[in-house]
Design an enzyme around this catalytic site. Structure first.
Site, short mmCIF file in Angstrom:
data_model
loop_
_atom_site.label_atom_id
_atom_site.label_comp_id
_atom_site.label_asym_id
_atom_site.label_seq_id
_atom_site.Cartn_x
_atom_site.Cartn_y
_atom_site.Cartn_z
N ARG A 127 29.26 59.49 33.12
CA ARG A 127 28.67 58.46 32.26
C ARG A 127 28.04 57.31 33.04
NH1 ARG A 127 33.31 59.50 28.65
NH2 ARG A 127 32.51 60.72 26.89
N LYS A 184 12.82 54.37 35.36
CA LYS A 184 12.54 55.52 34.51
C LYS A 184 12.97 56.79 35.25
CE LYS A 184 8.72 54.20 31.48
NZ LYS A 184 7.33 54.53 31.08
N GLU A 228 -2.09 56.18 42.29
CA GLU A 228 -1.28 55.15 41.62
C GLU A 228 -1.62 53.76 42.15
OE1 GLU A 228 0.62 55.37 39.09
OE2 GLU A 228 1.28 57.45 38.91
N LYS A 232 4.32 46.02 39.80
CA LYS A 232 5.20 46.78 38.92
C LYS A 232 6.50 46.05 38.66
CE LYS A 232 6.90 51.28 37.70
NZ LYS A 232 6.94 52.73 37.97
N GLU A 288 10.12 49.28 27.93
CA GLU A 288 8.86 49.60 27.27
C GLU A 288 8.97 49.43 25.75
OE1 GLU A 288 5.73 53.30 27.31
OE2 GLU A 288 6.82 52.90 29.15
N ARG A 326 5.05 47.06 29.56
CA ARG A 326 5.24 48.15 30.51
C ARG A 326 4.37 49.35 30.18
NH1 ARG A 326 10.94 50.10 33.19
NH2 ARG A 326 10.04 51.75 34.46
N ASN A 364 1.07 53.01 32.11
CA ASN A 364 0.68 54.39 31.79
C ASN A 364 -0.83 54.58 31.77
OD1 ASN A 364 3.34 55.67 31.27
ND2 ASN A 364 3.46 54.16 29.63
N HIS A 407 -2.26 58.02 32.21
CA HIS A 407 -1.19 59.01 32.14
C HIS A 407 -1.22 59.86 30.88
CE1 HIS A 407 0.24 56.90 35.63
NE2 HIS A 407 1.34 57.62 35.70
N HIS A 441 -0.96 63.47 32.08
CA HIS A 441 0.21 64.30 31.78
C HIS A 441 -0.18 65.56 31.02
CE1 HIS A 441 3.53 60.97 32.18
NE2 HIS A 441 3.09 61.41 33.34
N HIS A 443 0.78 65.44 40.66
CA HIS A 443 0.85 64.38 39.65
C HIS A 443 -0.20 63.30 39.91
CE1 HIS A 443 2.36 61.48 36.81
NE2 HIS A 443 2.57 60.61 37.78
#
Length: 563
Positions: free
Chosen positions: A314, A336, A378, A419, A429, A436, A440, A443, A447, A461
Site C-alpha cells: 500500500r 505520474k 519534450e 514542470k 491535474e 497540469r 499534455n 500528447h 498517444h 514516445h
C-alpha cells in the site's frame, strides 16, 4: 488556469554552476586523512585564511581536547565544536579543517550546508591512515585502544555520513603537496548540482540536476528516506551501463540493496504481466514499508517502478533516477506513474510522488542518438509552453541534440523548472482549464499514433510527441487561434532535430476512425468530449474541449490518413 506567473526568467545560454572558490571550504575525514596538513597548503594556494577547528576549540576552552572529553564528556564537546564551526563559517571565506567527528553531528552538518561552504571529504583507506595515527595515543578516541580496530570502527560508522559531502577526494600514500594539488584541482573543476524544489500541498521534494550523481547517490538519499534500504528496478540495457555506479554510490552511503530487478527494455514492459512479476519478486526479496523503490532508467522504468511503489504494501518510498533525456526533462518529475492496457497508454496507474529525483546529466553521454532526439521532443514541448525556452530551442537546441553537455544541462534544468512549477500548482491535474493538463501538449495525438503502432519500438514516445506537437500546432492554426506560420515553424525545428514532424513521414499509414477512437479513450476525455491543448503562440497554451471532431478528422485526412 494559465501557467504560474512566477516562472523565473530564463537566461539565453546555460552556464556552469559556481565552483568552491569564493566560499569557505570545509575539510572532513577520519583522523590521519591529512585535513590539517592539506588544509594549510590549500589555503595558501587559494589565498584564504586557514583554521583548525580542534585548535580553535582548545583555545576557546583553555583546555586540550582530551581534558574537555574527560571533564565534560562528548556531548558537551560537540556543542562547543558546533558553536566554533558556526562562528568561523559566518565570517569571510576560509579553509577549515574539522575534527573527525564534527561532520557526523547532524546539526553541525546542517550548519555547514546552510552556510554555503563546500564540504570536501578526504577519503582514505585504513593502510594509509594507520601509520599516520600511530603517534596519536593521547587523542581521546585512541586512548589505550588498538589503532587499527579504532579506525575500522570509525570507518564503518562515519563513511556513510561522510558520503553526504559535496565532494570526495581519495587520499593516497603520497606527499601532502601531491594530495593538496589533487584537492585543488577537484575543487576548481567542481560544478555543484542544481536543486529545484517541487512544492506540493503536503510536502516538498527536490529535483537534483548535475553530473556524477549516481556515484553520490547514498549521500544524496541520506536524510530523504526513512531507512537505508532500497530495491532497484531497471531495464537490462540500462543496468548493464549504470547499475554498478549506482550500487557503489548507494553502498558508500551505507544503504542495503534488498533487490536489483531488471525488466526487458521497451514500452512492452509497461504491462500488467510485468507489473505483477516485479511485485512478486520484490515481496520475495523481503522488502518492508521502509524499503524505497529506486527507478533507474527511462520513462518506461520510471512509470512502471512508480506504480509498483504506489501499490506494494500500500505504498513504498520512491526515488527516480532517470537515465534518458526524455525521462530527465519530463516523466521523472510530477508523480505520474502507470502501465499500458490494450485500450491505450497509461490507463492504469497512480499519482505517486518521488521523495527525490536524481537527474545525472553525465549518463546522457551513453544515450543512442535516436533516444536523445526523442527526448528533445519534450524539451521542444516545454519550450512551446514557456515561450523564452522555445527561443532557446530554435537558437541552441541543435547543440543539445548533438550531445553538448552544457546545452543538455540547460535543457534539463529549464524543463524541470517549468514542470515543477506547473506540478506544484496542479498536482493531480484537477484544474478545470489549463494547469497540469497543459503538459499534455501534443500528447492526445501522439498517444493515439503510438498506441496504433503497438509499442513495438518502431515509434518511440518522444517521436510520437514530436508528431503530436506538429498536429497540435496545425489544429490551432486551422481553428484560427495562432498565426498560420506557426505550424511550419514548429515542424521545421523538429525536422531539423531529426524528429518525424508529419504523419506522412512514417513508413505506415493510419486510418482516421482508428485514431479518433484512440483519442476518445484518452485519459483527458471528460463527459465524452476530447480535450486538446492548443496554442495561440509560444508561451500561450490553453486547453479546450470545444474542438469540433469534424475539424480533427479533416486535419487527419489532410495529413494523409485514410477514411
Amino acid at each position: 488556469m494559465p501557467l504560474p506567473a512566477a516562472l523565473p526568467a530564463m537566461p539565453a545560454t546555460a552556464g556552469r554552476a559556481g565552483t568552491g572558490i569564493g566560499r569557505s571550504i570545509v575539510l572532513i575525514g577520519l583522523p590521519g586523512a591529512g585535513k590539517s596538513s592539506v588544509g594549510k597548503r590549500l589555503a595558501q594556494l587559494l589565498g584564504l585564511p586557514f583554521h583548525d577547528a580542534d585548535l580553535e576549540i582548545e583555545a576557546a576552552a583553555g583546555l586540550p581536547i582530551t581534558e574537555i572529553f574527560n571533564r565534560y564528556g562528548e556531548p558537551h564537546f560537540r556543542e562547543g565544536e558546533r558553536r566554533v564551526i558556526g562562528r568561523l563559517l559566518a565570517g569571510p571565506p576560509l579553509v577549515l579543517a574539522t575534527g573527525g567527528g564534527a561532520y557526523v553531528d547532524a546539526e553541525t552538518r546542517r550548519a555547514i550546508r546552510e552556510s554555503g561552504a563546500l564540504s570536501v571529504w578526504l577519503r582514505a583507506e585504513i593502510p594509509v591512515l594507520l601509520p599516520r595515527v600511530s603517534n596519536r595515543a593521547t587523542r581521546p578516541l585512541f586512548l589505550q585502544q588498538d589503532p587499527r580496530a579504532v579506525l575500522e570502527r570509525l570507518k564503518a560508522a562515519r563513511y556513510p555520513i561522510y558520503a553526504e559531502a559535496d565532494l570526495a577526494v581519495d587520499c593516497l600514500d603520497e606527499s601532502p603537496e601531491d594530495t593538496t594539488g589533487r584537492v585543488r584541482m577537484a575543487i576548481e573543476s567542481f560544478s555543484a548540482p542544481a536543486r529545484l524544489p517541487v512544492a506540493l500541498l503536503e510536502r516538498e521534494y527536490d529535483v537534483v540536476v548535475g553530473e556524477g550523481l549516481l556515484e553520490r547517490a547514498g549521500g544524496l538519499l541520506s536524510g530523504v528516506l526513512p531507512a537505508r534500504r532500497v530495491a532497484i528496478i531497471s531495464d537490462a540495457s540500462v543496468a548493464a551501463l549504470h547499475l554498478p555506479a549506482l550500487r557503489h554510490g548507494l553502498q558508500a552511503g551505507g544503504f542495503e540493496i534488498r533487490a536489483a530487478l531488471t525488466i526487458p527494455p521497451g514500452e512492452g514492459s509497461k504491462s500488467l504481466a510485468t507489473f505483477g512479476r516485479v511485485l512478486e519478486e520484490l515481496l520475495a526479496a523481503g522488502i518492508d514499508r521502509d524499503t524505497a523503490v529506486v527507478a533507474l532508467g527511462g520513462g518506461v522504468v520510471g512509470d512502471l517502478a512508480g506504480f509498483v511503489a504506489a501499490s506494494a504494501l500500500r505504498g513504498l518510498p520512491f526515488v527516480q533516477v532517470p537515465t534518458t533525456l526524455l525521462a530527465q526533462v519530463d516523466s521523472s518529475v510530477g508523480g505520474k506513474t502507470g502501465i499500458n492496457l490494450a485500450a491505450g497508454k497509461n490507463l492504469a496507474g497512480a499519482f505517486w510522488q518521488p521523495r527525490i529525483v536524481l537527474a545525472d546529466t553525465g549518463v546522457l553521454r551513453t544515450l543512442p542518438a535516436r533516444e536523445r532526439r526523442a527526448g528533445y521532443a519534450e524539451v521542444a514541448k516545454h519550450g512551446l509552453l514557456q515561450g523564452p525556452l522555445w527561443e532557446w530551442c530554435e537558437a541552441e537546441g541543435a547543440r543539445a541534440v548533438a550531445g553538448d553537455s552544457v546545452a543538455l544541462r540547460h535543457a534539463v534544468l529549464e524543463s524541470c523548472r517549468l514542470k515543477s512549477a506547473v506540478v506544484a500548482a496542479d498536482e493531480r491535474e484537477e484544474s478545470a482549464e489549463g494547469g497540469r493538463a497543459l503538459l499534455n501538449l501534443g500528447h492526445t495525438f501522439g498517444h493515439a499514433v503510438e498506441a496504433e503502432c503497438g509499442y513495438d519500438g518502431s515509434l518511440l514516445h518522444g517521436e510520437a510527441v514530436a508528431l503530436g506537437l506538429g498536429l497540435a500546432a496545425r489544429l490551432s492554426a486551422r481553428l484560427g487561434f495562432c498565426e498560420a506560420a506557426l505550424p511550419g515553424r514548429v515542424e521545421a525545428h523538429l525536422a531539423a532535430a531529426g524528429l518525424p514532424a508529419r504523419l506522412a513521414e512514417l513508413p505506415r499509414r493510419f486510418a482516421v476512425d482508428t485514431l479518433m477512437r484512440r483519442m476518445r479513450k484518452d485519459k483527458k476525455v471528460r463527459d465524452g468530449r476530447m480535450r486538446f491543448v492548443l496554442l495561440r503562440g509560444p508561451g500561450q497554451a490553453f486547453t479546450s474541449a470545444e474542438v469540433p471532431p469534424a475539424e480533427v478528422e479533416a486535419l487527419l485526412r489532410d495529413e494523409g490518413c485514410s477514411g
